[in-house]
Design an enzyme around this catalytic site. Structure first.
Site, PDB file in Angstrom:
ATOM      1  N   CYS A  44      37.398  41.785  22.759  1.00 50.24           N
ATOM      2  CA  CYS A  44      37.833  40.787  23.852  1.00 50.24           C
ATOM      3  C   CYS A  44      37.556  39.236  23.769  1.00 50.24           C
ATOM      4  O   CYS A  44      36.526  38.891  23.380  1.00 50.24           O
ATOM      5  CB  CYS A  44      37.512  41.332  25.205  1.00 50.24           C
ATOM      6  SG  CYS A  44      37.834  40.241  26.338  1.00 50.24           S
TER       7      CYS A  44
ATOM      8  N   HIS B 203      40.125  41.615  31.179  1.00 54.04           N
ATOM      9  CA  HIS B 203      38.862  40.912  31.436  1.00 54.04           C
ATOM     10  C   HIS B 203      39.382  40.031  32.745  1.00 54.04           C
ATOM     11  O   HIS B 203      40.438  39.590  32.495  1.00 54.04           O
ATOM     12  CB  HIS B 203      38.486  40.141  30.093  1.00 54.04           C
ATOM     13  CG  HIS B 203      37.021  39.637  30.632  1.00 54.04           C
ATOM     14  ND1 HIS B 203      36.043  40.053  29.508  1.00 54.04           N
ATOM     15  CD2 HIS B 203      36.549  38.906  31.224  1.00 54.04           C
ATOM     16  CE1 HIS B 203      34.909  39.427  30.040  1.00 54.04           C
ATOM     17  NE2 HIS B 203      35.235  38.806  31.086  1.00 54.04           N
TER      18      HIS B 203
ATOM     19  N   HIS C 128      40.099  37.305  34.715  1.00 53.90           N
ATOM     20  CA  HIS C 128      40.202  36.150  34.686  1.00 53.90           C
ATOM     21  C   HIS C 128      41.441  35.489  35.234  1.00 53.90           C
ATOM     22  O   HIS C 128      42.348  36.002  35.616  1.00 53.90           O
ATOM     23  CB  HIS C 128      40.461  35.728  32.916  1.00 53.90           C
ATOM     24  CG  HIS C 128      41.696  36.197  32.474  1.00 53.90           C
ATOM     25  ND1 HIS C 128      41.961  37.389  32.285  1.00 53.90           N
ATOM     26  CD2 HIS C 128      42.786  35.421  32.229  1.00 53.90           C
ATOM     27  CE1 HIS C 128      43.146  37.519  31.725  1.00 53.90           C
ATOM     28  NE2 HIS C 128      43.722  36.427  31.727  1.00 53.90           N
TER      29      HIS C 128
ATOM     30  N   GLN D  26      43.844  31.270  35.463  1.00 51.97           N
ATOM     31  CA  GLN D  26      44.010  30.132  34.976  1.00 51.97           C
ATOM     32  C   GLN D  26      44.215  28.901  35.696  1.00 51.97           C
ATOM     33  O   GLN D  26      44.265  29.222  36.872  1.00 51.97           O
ATOM     34  CB  GLN D  26      45.611  30.364  33.974  1.00 51.97           C
ATOM     35  CG  GLN D  26      45.504  31.440  32.905  1.00 51.97           C
ATOM     36  CD  GLN D  26      46.574  31.299  32.165  1.00 51.97           C
ATOM     37  OE1 GLN D  26      47.073  30.441  31.564  1.00 51.97           O
ATOM     38  NE2 GLN D  26      47.238  32.526  31.752  1.00 51.97           N
TER      39      GLN D  26
ATOM     40  N   SER E 187      47.662  39.569  29.428  1.00 48.14           N
ATOM     41  CA  SER E 187      47.520  39.970  28.044  1.00 48.14           C
ATOM     42  C   SER E 187      46.211  40.744  28.025  1.00 48.14           C
ATOM     43  O   SER E 187      45.655  41.234  26.861  1.00 48.14           O
ATOM     44  CB  SER E 187      47.408  38.723  27.102  1.00 48.14           C
ATOM     45  OG  SER E 187      46.617  37.683  27.399  1.00 48.14           O
TER      46      SER E 187
ATOM     47  N   HIS F 207      33.772  43.038  31.423  1.00 46.78           N
ATOM     48  CA  HIS F 207      35.042  43.157  30.851  1.00 46.78           C
ATOM     49  C   HIS F 207      35.744  44.440  31.865  1.00 46.78           C
ATOM     50  O   HIS F 207      36.848  44.303  31.867  1.00 46.78           O
ATOM     51  CB  HIS F 207      34.873  43.703  29.600  1.00 46.78           C
ATOM     52  CG  HIS F 207      36.207  43.878  28.775  1.00 46.78           C
ATOM     53  ND1 HIS F 207      37.169  42.878  28.256  1.00 46.78           N
ATOM     54  CD2 HIS F 207      36.838  45.001  28.667  1.00 46.78           C
ATOM     55  CE1 HIS F 207      38.086  43.377  27.947  1.00 46.78           C
ATOM     56  NE2 HIS F 207      37.989  44.775  27.999  1.00 46.78           N
TER      57      HIS F 207
ATOM     58  N   ASN G  42      46.928  36.059  36.854  1.00 40.66           N
ATOM     59  CA  ASN G  42      48.250  36.957  36.412  1.00 40.66           C
ATOM     60  C   ASN G  42      47.680  38.093  36.132  1.00 40.66           C
ATOM     61  O   ASN G  42      46.616  38.297  35.225  1.00 40.66           O
ATOM     62  CB  ASN G  42      48.839  36.572  35.473  1.00 40.66           C
ATOM     63  CG  ASN G  42      50.124  36.421  35.295  1.00 40.66           C
ATOM     64  OD1 ASN G  42      50.888  36.794  36.278  1.00 40.66           O
ATOM     65  ND2 ASN G  42      50.922  36.223  34.136  1.00 40.66           N
TER      66      ASN G  42
ATOM     67  N   CYS H 141      35.316  38.050  26.443  1.00 39.94           N
ATOM     68  CA  CYS H 141      33.869  38.400  26.669  1.00 39.94           C
ATOM     69  C   CYS H 141      32.692  37.396  26.169  1.00 39.94           C
ATOM     70  O   CYS H 141      33.148  36.820  25.036  1.00 39.94           O
ATOM     71  CB  CYS H 141      33.653  39.899  26.078  1.00 39.94           C
ATOM     72  SG  CYS H 141      34.193  41.260  26.880  1.00 39.94           S
TER      73      CYS H 141
HETATM   74  P1  H2U Z   1      47.047  35.986  30.536  1.00 45.72           P
HETATM   75  O1  H2U Z   1      46.135  35.682  31.868  1.00 45.72           O
HETATM   76  O2  H2U Z   1      48.298  35.752  30.895  1.00 45.72           O
HETATM   77  O3  H2U Z   1      46.882  37.103  30.043  1.00 45.72           O
HETATM   78  O4  H2U Z   1      46.516  34.578  29.469  1.00 45.72           O
HETATM   79  C1  H2U Z   1      45.341  34.481  29.244  1.00 45.72           C
HETATM   80  C2  H2U Z   1      45.424  33.317  28.528  1.00 45.72           C
HETATM   81  O5  H2U Z   1      44.359  33.043  27.699  1.00 45.72           O
HETATM   82  C3  H2U Z   1      46.710  32.465  27.676  1.00 45.72           C
HETATM   83  O6  H2U Z   1      47.295  31.494  28.506  1.00 45.72           O
HETATM   84  C4  H2U Z   1      44.663  32.161  26.650  1.00 45.72           C
HETATM   85  C5  H2U Z   1      46.261  32.371  26.443  1.00 45.72           C
HETATM   86  O7  H2U Z   1      46.937  31.133  25.973  1.00 45.72           O
HETATM   87  N1  H2U Z   1      44.167  32.452  25.377  1.00 45.72           N
HETATM   88  C6  H2U Z   1      43.161  31.532  24.928  1.00 45.72           C
HETATM   89  O8  H2U Z   1      42.950  30.353  25.364  1.00 45.72           O
HETATM   90  N2  H2U Z   1      42.454  31.780  23.854  1.00 45.72           N
HETATM   91  C7  H2U Z   1      42.700  32.896  22.899  1.00 45.72           C
HETATM   92  O9  H2U Z   1      41.703  33.061  21.983  1.00 45.72           O
HETATM   93  C8  H2U Z   1      43.585  33.699  23.418  1.00 45.72           C
HETATM   94  C9  H2U Z   1      44.387  33.608  24.771  1.00 45.72           C
HETATM   95 ZN    ZN Z   2      36.127  41.027  27.818  1.00 45.65          ZN
END
Ligand code: H2U
Ligand code: ZN
Length: 345
Positions: free
Chosen positions: A51, A163, A165, A167, A160, A114, A152, A54
């Protein structure tokens, strides 16, 4: 013929956006012919070595996360808005308008664990998330007119990574949704002399039929004009609050409490980690007078009648206006009746 809102098709007005929506309560008994998906089993480890969120793991681009123990904020490695781009306005023709936009995007890990979701986190840990949200508004609000905090959640929402989180996308422009709310609340204040959502929270607290959960400082309601079947809105009930950082310690604790109450009920509705997009709306960060604003959060969950059957905004909704069968009052009633203890505990 008398108008019976639980039986007759009608349209409801969303005073926050100025949009209307079609409500068709007579259809709630029609047979369901939609797609049924298989629920995914959820046996996540507390730490997943693969992940990128993590603690201690490597992200895209090679940066390693710190071994964080509570919340953790980092710059989005694939930011949709960037800090150093031209502030140009281009309009080769009135029909072809564009403007440069600047800002930055961040990711907030809610917990090092996670395997948790906000709904399953402890109250002190959820409070850390509330404080992290407020900090982001304070920090990014210094330079960005609009700071959008959102989460989201769930793969049906295109998230995606499971975990826990959220934004933050911050920029110099006022995006469509807050711009509509800004105008509508402004017009309401001029016309009626009270902030729209302050008046609305009072009305809902009196009527009670759309209240899902509440405490001394907050109200969670299925708005009268909800589009998504189990859409809710979190509103301060005691006083006008312009932005997240303005919340007092007691209001933050109460927010922590109501988030837990709401999210546990969401998970209990279909006994699944309930997917949604949620986010905060507060007064824009500029010099203008924002007395029309009241801080609030929107929760937009896509699920309709099970852990796998979701609502799509398609057809009439894409081409005419949003529509729902289940009324806001029926949805609130269902959510209100759910146990306050999480189904997994
Ligand atoms: P979601 O919450 O839609 O899954 O998006 C996770 C965000 O994490 C996404 O905007 C970012 C993606 O750009 N990301 C990183 O900043 N670094 C990473 O290594 C993978 C994903
Ligand atoms: Zn994780």
């Amino acid at each position: 013929m008398d108008f019976i809102p639980t039986e007759h098709p009608h349209r409801r007005y969303n005073p926050l956006t100025g949009d209307w929506l079609l409500v068709s309560p007579h259809r709630t008994k029609r047979p369901w012919l939609g797609k049924v998906e298989t629920p995914t089993a959820d046996h996540r480890p507390a730490h997943d070595p693969k992940c990128y969120l993590c603690p201690g793991n490597q992200r895209a681009g090679g940066i390693t996360n710190s071994v964080y123990t509570s919340t953790f904020v980092f710059p989005n490695d694939f930011s949709a808005i960037l800090p150093d781009t031209p502030a140009a306005t281009v309009s080769p023709h009135p029909l072809l308008r564009a403007e440069g936009t600047r800002g930055e995007c961040r990711v907030i890990c809610f917990s090092p664990r996670h395997d948790l979701t906000l709904a399953e986190m402890s109250l002190p840990d959820i409070r850390q998330v509330v404080d992290a949200w407020a900090e982001q508004i304070t920090e990014l609000g210094r330079t960005c007119r609009w700071v959008q905090i959102f989460e989201n959640k769930g793969d049906v929402m295109g998230c995606s990574n499971p975990h826990p989180h959220g934004q933050v996308w911050a920029g110099n422009a006022l995006p469509n949704e807050p711009a509509k709310e800004d105008r509508q609340q402004q017009a309401w204040l001029v016309e009626r002399g009270t902030p729209l959502l302050v008046e609305y929270a009072q009305l809902e607290a009196e009527q009670r039929e759309r209240v899902v959960v509440e405490n001394a400082h907050w109200l969670a309601v299925v708005p009268y004009w909800a589009v998504w079947p189990f859409e809710t809105m979190l509103l301060p009930r005691r006083r006008q609050v312009l932005r997240l950082p303005d919340l007092t310690d007691a209001e933050r604790d109460a927010l922590t409490d109501i988030l837990k109450q709401l999210l546990v009920r969401y998970d209990n509705l279909f006994q699944c980690p309930f997917p949604y997009s949620m986010g905060w709306h507060g007064a824009p960060n500029d010099e203008a007078d924002h007395r029309q604003w009241q801080l609030h959060a929107h929760f937009y969950p896509p699920l309709l009648r099970s852990a796998t059957v979701k609502k799509f905004l398609v057809g009439y909704e894409m081409l005419a206006e949003a529509q729902r069968d289940l009324t806001a009052e029926q949805a609130a009633d269902r959510l209100r009746g759910l146990p306050e203890k999480h189904y997994r505990t």
